[in-house]
Enzyme design. Structure first.
Site, PDB file in Angstrom:
ATOM      1  N   HIS A  70     -85.651  73.526  10.942  1.00 30.44           N
ATOM      2  CA  HIS A  70     -84.891  74.236  11.961  1.00 30.44           C
ATOM      3  C   HIS A  70     -83.648  75.124  11.233  1.00 30.44           C
ATOM      4  CE1 HIS A  70     -86.029  71.026  15.201  1.00 30.44           C
ATOM      5  NE2 HIS A  70     -86.522  72.134  15.281  1.00 30.44           N
ATOM      6  N   ASP A  95     -87.371  71.226  22.012  1.00 30.71           N
ATOM      7  CA  ASP A  95     -86.302  70.244  21.533  1.00 30.71           C
ATOM      8  C   ASP A  95     -84.959  70.669  21.351  1.00 30.71           C
ATOM      9  OD1 ASP A  95     -86.434  70.981  18.488  1.00 30.71           O
ATOM     10  OD2 ASP A  95     -88.543  70.977  19.137  1.00 30.71           O
ATOM     11  N   GLU A 115     -89.381  78.508  27.169  1.00 27.83           N
ATOM     12  CA  GLU A 115     -90.369  76.922  26.781  1.00 27.83           C
ATOM     13  C   GLU A 115     -91.326  77.079  28.041  1.00 27.83           C
ATOM     14  OE1 GLU A 115     -90.714  74.524  24.173  1.00 27.83           O
ATOM     15  OE2 GLU A 115     -92.220  74.202  25.575  1.00 27.83           O
ATOM     16  N   ASP A 147     -93.915  81.236  30.335  1.00 22.66           N
ATOM     17  CA  ASP A 147     -94.889  81.557  29.166  1.00 22.66           C
ATOM     18  C   ASP A 147     -94.238  82.592  28.247  1.00 22.66           C
ATOM     19  OD1 ASP A 147     -96.956  82.575  27.485  1.00 22.66           O
ATOM     20  OD2 ASP A 147     -98.443  82.629  29.077  1.00 22.66           O
ATOM     21  N   GLY A 148     -94.018  82.219  27.094  1.00 26.56           N
ATOM     22  CA  GLY A 148     -93.293  83.163  26.246  1.00 26.56           C
ATOM     23  C   GLY A 148     -93.971  84.499  26.029  1.00 26.56           C
ATOM     24  N   ASP A 165     -91.044  79.086  17.619  1.00 28.08           N
ATOM     25  CA  ASP A 165     -91.004  77.718  17.276  1.00 28.08           C
ATOM     26  C   ASP A 165     -91.934  77.002  18.164  1.00 28.08           C
ATOM     27  OD1 ASP A 165     -90.596  75.263  16.148  1.00 28.08           O
ATOM     28  OD2 ASP A 165     -88.887  74.924  17.607  1.00 28.08           O
ATOM     29  N   THR A 167     -96.004  75.223  18.469  1.00 32.89           N
ATOM     30  CA  THR A 167     -96.730  74.037  17.935  1.00 32.89           C
ATOM     31  C   THR A 167     -98.026  74.833  17.433  1.00 32.89           C
ATOM     32  OG1 THR A 167     -98.240  74.034  20.043  1.00 32.89           O
ATOM     33  CG2 THR A 167     -96.713  72.402  19.670  1.00 32.89           C
ATOM     34  N   ASP A 168     -99.054  74.266  16.724  1.00 36.91           N
ATOM     35  CA  ASP A 168    -100.104  74.943  15.947  1.00 36.91           C
ATOM     36  C   ASP A 168    -100.979  75.588  16.947  1.00 36.91           C
ATOM     37  OD1 ASP A 168     -99.528  73.819  13.228  1.00 36.91           O
ATOM     38  OD2 ASP A 168     -99.687  71.892  14.279  1.00 36.91           O
ATOM     39  N   PRO A 172    -101.535  74.931  23.665  1.00 33.36           N
ATOM     40  CA  PRO A 172    -100.959  75.671  24.600  1.00 33.36           C
ATOM     41  C   PRO A 172    -100.574  76.981  23.804  1.00 33.36           C
ATOM     42  CG  PRO A 172     -99.737  73.603  24.564  1.00 33.36           C
ATOM     43  CD  PRO A 172    -100.894  73.278  23.869  1.00 33.36           C
TER      44      PRO A 172
HETATM   45  N1  AG3 Z   1     -92.901  73.246  15.509  1.00 32.12           N
HETATM   46  C1  AG3 Z   1     -93.922  73.084  14.505  1.00 32.12           C
HETATM   47  C2  AG3 Z   1     -94.590  72.130  14.169  1.00 32.12           C
HETATM   48  C3  AG3 Z   1     -95.682  72.411  13.224  1.00 32.12           C
HETATM   49  C4  AG3 Z   1     -96.462  71.011  13.138  1.00 32.12           C
HETATM   50  N2  AG3 Z   1     -97.716  71.515  12.444  1.00 32.12           N
HETATM   51  C5  AG3 Z   1     -98.067  71.014  11.204  1.00 32.12           C
HETATM   52  N3  AG3 Z   1     -97.772  70.162  10.664  1.00 32.12           N
HETATM   53  N4  AG3 Z   1     -99.109  71.639  10.572  1.00 32.12           N
HETATM   54  C6  AG3 Z   1     -91.926  72.169  15.550  1.00 32.12           C
HETATM   55  C7  AG3 Z   1     -91.259  72.157  16.684  1.00 32.12           C
HETATM   56  C8  AG3 Z   1     -89.730  71.524  16.260  1.00 32.12           C
HETATM   57  N5  AG3 Z   1     -88.607  72.394  16.930  1.00 32.12           N
END
Ligand code: AG3
Length: 586
Positions: A70, A95, A115, A147-148, A165, A167-168, A172
């Site tokens: 972060h 989060d 989000e 939806d961003g 920020d 997910t992979d 989604p």
């Molecule tokens: N967002 C990124 C998570 C990446 C996980 N991927 C990985 N290990 N390859 C995290 C959200 C935190 N605010």
């Protein structure tokens, strides 16, 4: 694997990779796996890492080390700016760890966080209050559930910094790794603004950072990569890729940060203005200069009887050995008899070897995405088919160079088993595409050869199309046959097996035709397609090329036309009828 009982202990193992994982002991399940409608969410308690947020089996943060991620993703862009930021947009980040760090900057007037999944916000707020400390109470903070990718379109020129920020790029967040989205982010920035996106573990997800780099490079004026390592994101170096609106922004980033940081009035644990981002990581440099692949094309006269699929399949496998390549999967074959014009394709480590016969001539192609020991390939095929000579084309594929250089490196030659003749090489004729597309140019009816092969390298394609096996299969198995009128044989095959290497990450495709085939590879990291089309009948070259470029939104193509299966004594004639040309997207 997720949660696993080990004796009387409970362990969690991450489900990100199919062949490697890591795990930790769980002391309590705070939130059992819940389907939020967008993803599966779970919050675990551990002695070592504190609370852990898991989405779709992948660790998103642990209380112990969330500060590393972060701090870097928030403070790197904020301190790099020429003028202190006022408005920051966060896409994802439910989060609130990013929002917490952003709000530490006094200059900030508004933080908007979009989000998609309300439950991430609510459950993190309830179970991990330390992560979002102070955020919801701050009047500068605004939460939008949505939806961003859609919200961003309404924010033109409004944001100093955009932090993605997510997910992979599975689940989604997939649409957030697309060129269209990045373009929307660019448009949402003020001049001099910066956007930054998490782009995965450099070693375990080797195709992600280069893929995002390419797209960000395309939409933004400059690119940088920030690297860090933490415990939660398995695999060592992790990447954040940043783009700027304006050419000079990153040039002054370090100086700006060194000035602004001491005056910020707060301290960081992990971020430091003295650790610079990479202007051009080595892997990226190599992506620019490497040629993508090499192809040796051979027409080999067959004496006596014609080989069937078994014999040709053996040739393909032994060719793999001869050129030190691993084969992938079983040969794809039109029919076991392999009659005139019927094709056999054997994938090798993301590229392919193919055979087909016209008259007494075997038309062989051997394409690799690594250095190709050309002599070994030719020598082996001549010996295997007991042929006195071969007519060969050597094609540097995906070279990124201008057409003249590509032409210079393209060779047409004839050689015997001792490889003699290699020195007497011709080059293809460089022609204008208008000339090629003009009606009446006698490619298909020149009598020089029963078939023409269209070899095409398309550059600057749309990431979301070429990285998707489904989109590629739809084109090769549906759109292209429809437009070209070429009758397909069997089903389209679109495996995605090359992700072990950055270079070859992306799907491959084979669609057999009646008397020909479409064999192509899609490089997510080069934003490029290499494809070979052979057909028994005329298929409207211009339409086929333009349609293909349009479908993949390609910018520029280098094409070769090769007469295949031609006369056995006419190398000069073969060379005169081999053409190289470029096509720009209109
Ligand atoms: N967002 C990124 C998570 C990446 C996980 N991927 C990985 N290990 N390859 C995290 C959200 C935190 N605010």
């Amino acid at each position: 694997m997720g949660l696993v009982k080990k004796g009387k202990d409970l362990w969690f193992y991450e489900d990100l990779y199919s062949d490697t994982t890591y795990g930790f002991k769980v002391s309590r399940v705070s939130v059992p796996e819940t389907d939020t409608g967008f993803q599966k969410l779970m919050i675990l308690e551990t002695d070592r890492f504190g609370r852990v947020l898991v989405l779709d089996g992948i660790v998103q943060l642990t209380e112990e080390d969330e500060g590393i991620y972060h701090e870097w993703i928030a403070h790197w862009p904020l301190f790099a700016l020429e003028r202190p930021a006022r408005h920051v947009l966060i896409v994802g980040g439910g989060d609130c760890g990013v929002a917490r760090e952003v709000l530490r900057h006094r200059s900030i007037e508004r933080v908007t966080m979009v989000e998609i999944d309300r439950q991430v916000c609510d459950l993190c707020r309830e179970h991990m209050p330390a992560v979002c400390e102070g955020v919801y109470e701050d009047p500068r903070f605004r939460l939008v559930i949505g939806d961003g990718a859609e919200v961003i379109r309404r924010m033109k020129g409004a944001c100093d910094v955009v932090v993605i920020d997510s997910t992979d790029p599975i689940g989604p967040a997939k649409s957030l790794f697309s060129t269209d989205f990045y373009q929307g982010v660019y448009d949402a920035l003020v001049d001099g603004g910066i956007a930054i996106h998490q782009t995965g573990a450099l070693i375990l997800q080797p195709f992600e950072a280069p893929g995002s780099w390419r797209q960000i490079e395309r939409c933004f004026d400059d690119v940088r990569v920030v690297q860090f390592a933490n415990v939660s994101y398995m695999g060592g170096p992790f990447s954040l890729t940043a783009g700027s609106k304006g050419r000079a922004v990153f040039r002054n980033a370090e100086r700006n940060a060194r000035r602004a940081y001491p005056r910020a009035g707060f301290q960081t644990d992990w971020y430091s203005p003295r650790i610079p981002a990479l202007p051009y990581p080595e892997f990226q440099k190599r992506l620019e200069t490497d040629k993508y692949g090499e192809e040796i094309v051979m027409d080999v006269p067959l004496a006596g009887g014609f080989p069937g699929a078994r014999k040709v399949g053996k040739w393909a496998l032994q060719t793999c050995d001869a050129i030190h390549m691993k084969s992938f999967g079983e040969p794809i074959v039109a029919s076991p008899r392999l009659g005139e014009g019927e094709t056999l394709v054997q994938y090798v480590e993301t590229s392919a070897i193919s055979y087909r016969r016209y008259g007494r001539m075997a038309a062989l192609n051997c394409f690799t995405c690594a250095a190709l020991p050309m002599e070994a390939a030719i020598r082996f095929s001549l010996a295997y088919f007991k042929a006195p000579r071969a007519f060969c084309w050597y094609l540097p594929r995906g070279s990124f160079a201008d057409i003249k250089t590509i032409r210079k490196h393209t060779k047409i030659f004839e050689c015997g088993p001792g490889m003699e003749g290699l020195s007497k090489a011709y080059r293809p004729r460089l022609v204008d595409s208008a000339e090629v597309f003009a009606p009446g140019l006698p490619f298909f009816h020149s009598g020089i050869a029963p078939q023409f092969e269209l070899v095409m390298d398309i550059y600057g394609c749309a990431y979301e199309r070429i990285s998707s096996p489904a989109a590629v299969a739809h084109w090769a198995g549906g759109e292209f046959p429809r437009i070209s009128g070429l009758p397909t044989v069997g089903k389209v095959d679109a495996p995605d097996f090359g992700h072990a290497k950055k270079k070859t990450a992306g799907p491959s495709v084979v669609q057999l035709f009646d008397g020909g085939s479409n064999i192509s590879h899609y490089s997510a990291n080069w934003l490029m397609i290499v494809l070979n089309i052979v057909a028994k009948r005329d298929f409207g070259l211009e339409k086929a090329i333009r349609q293909t470029m349009d479908y993949f939104k390609g910018k520029y193509a280098v094409c070769w036309l090769l007469p295949r299966g031609g006369s056995a004594h006419a190398l000069k004639k073969i060379a005169n009828n081999t053409f190289i040309f470029t096509v720009e997207n209109r």
